[in-house]
Design a protein around this motif. Sequence first.
Motif, short mmCIF file in Angstrom:
data_model
loop_
_atom_site.label_atom_id
_atom_site.label_comp_id
_atom_site.label_asym_id
_atom_site.label_seq_id
_atom_site.Cartn_x
_atom_site.Cartn_y
_atom_site.Cartn_z
N SER A 3 -24.79 85.67 9.29
CA SER A 3 -25.29 87.05 9.93
C SER A 3 -23.80 87.61 8.18
O SER A 3 -22.67 87.93 8.70
N ASP A 7 -26.74 92.26 5.47
CA ASP A 7 -27.56 91.97 6.41
C ASP A 7 -27.29 92.85 7.62
O ASP A 7 -28.48 93.59 8.55
N SER A 10 -27.84 96.82 7.42
CA SER A 10 -28.98 96.93 7.23
C SER A 10 -29.62 97.14 8.51
O SER A 10 -30.48 98.08 8.91
N PHE A 11 -29.73 96.16 8.96
CA PHE A 11 -30.22 95.67 10.22
C PHE A 11 -30.43 97.11 10.69
O PHE A 11 -31.29 97.64 11.72
N TYR A 12 -29.18 97.57 10.83
CA TYR A 12 -28.56 98.52 12.07
C TYR A 12 -29.60 100.28 11.56
O TYR A 12 -28.27 100.65 12.81
N SER A 14 -31.87 99.95 10.43
CA SER A 14 -33.41 100.47 10.02
C SER A 14 -34.12 100.92 11.62
O SER A 14 -33.10 100.57 12.73
N GLY A 17 -33.17 98.31 13.97
CA GLY A 17 -31.63 97.66 14.16
C GLY A 17 -31.61 99.20 15.73
O GLY A 17 -30.42 99.23 16.39
N TRP A 139 -36.61 87.26 20.40
CA TRP A 139 -35.76 86.97 19.41
C TRP A 139 -34.76 85.79 18.92
O TRP A 139 -34.88 86.71 17.70
N HIS A 144 -35.67 87.62 10.93
CA HIS A 144 -35.68 88.68 10.21
C HIS A 144 -35.36 89.69 10.81
O HIS A 144 -34.96 90.83 10.30
N THR A 145 -34.07 89.46 12.09
CA THR A 145 -32.90 89.79 12.53
C THR A 145 -32.47 89.09 13.01
O THR A 145 -31.83 87.96 12.54
N PRO A 146 -30.87 89.81 12.66
CA PRO A 146 -30.29 89.02 12.98
C PRO A 146 -29.83 87.62 14.54
O PRO A 146 -29.49 86.75 14.18
N PRO A 182 -41.17 94.33 13.66
CA PRO A 182 -41.28 96.05 12.41
C PRO A 182 -41.91 96.95 12.50
O PRO A 182 -42.17 97.87 12.22
#
Length: 258
Positions: A3, A7, A10-12, A14, A17, A139, A144-146, A182
């Motif tokens: 990861s 990225d 950016s995820f956290y 959203s 996130g 998960w 698309h997630t870490p 999402p």
Amino acid sequence: MHSDIVDLRSFYSSTLGRLAEHSITMALSSIWATVPNERLVGLGYTLPWLERFGTDAERVFAFMPATQGAVVWPATGPAATALVFDEELPLVDSCIDRVLLVHSLEHAENPRETLNEIWRVLSPAGRVVIVVPNRRGVWARFEHTPFGNGRPFSRGQLTELLREANFTPATWSDALFFPPSPRRFMMRFHNVLEKAGRRFWPIFSGVIVVEAQKRLYQGVPVAQRASRRVFVPVFSPQGATRLGRHATGGAPGQVTRS
């Protein structure tokens, strides 16, 4: 696949996130005992939780693996981040009270060596808190997630790994029971699904959280260990001349690694 720091941030940032961060925070809160004047280190991407659980600590450091990248933290005051190799932490023996691992162990080249290094820097009463993707969870199956990158673990695998590194698992918790969708209409029900999952399908959580105690009574063999890698920053200069590229013998856009 590792990861990247961009990225992760950016995820956290959203909506999904932030919900994941809240779920993991709840799981950590159930096992996190307050230690006065503790020295706390986060390894991996732990910034959201260091800001919450490190407020009463004497010292807090955010160590970020070289393969992930690093950002400056905190935004104000002296920087407390460092780019490190997780098998050779820049700390002396027995100097840290607690180490928090998030987005770290599942990406480690050798998880056992990483835990051995954490054992070295922990004080005799030190503890390590680990958050890893659950092998049985949903998960770990979506990229698309870490949490869909790296090596997921089961409770049995994590227990065996900790015992091999001279840690005793003490307390367990779980998080991320809602699906990693999402879509807004799915995220509206995250609170209901989180509560239902804790009660009805705990073995299918998205992540496993464990706190382990450093074990002292078992002998550790002494061995000389040499680092297998040396990380050197490589810069690609902007506006390099055509003559310069021919002189180095490389094609346009090619980066030469030593």
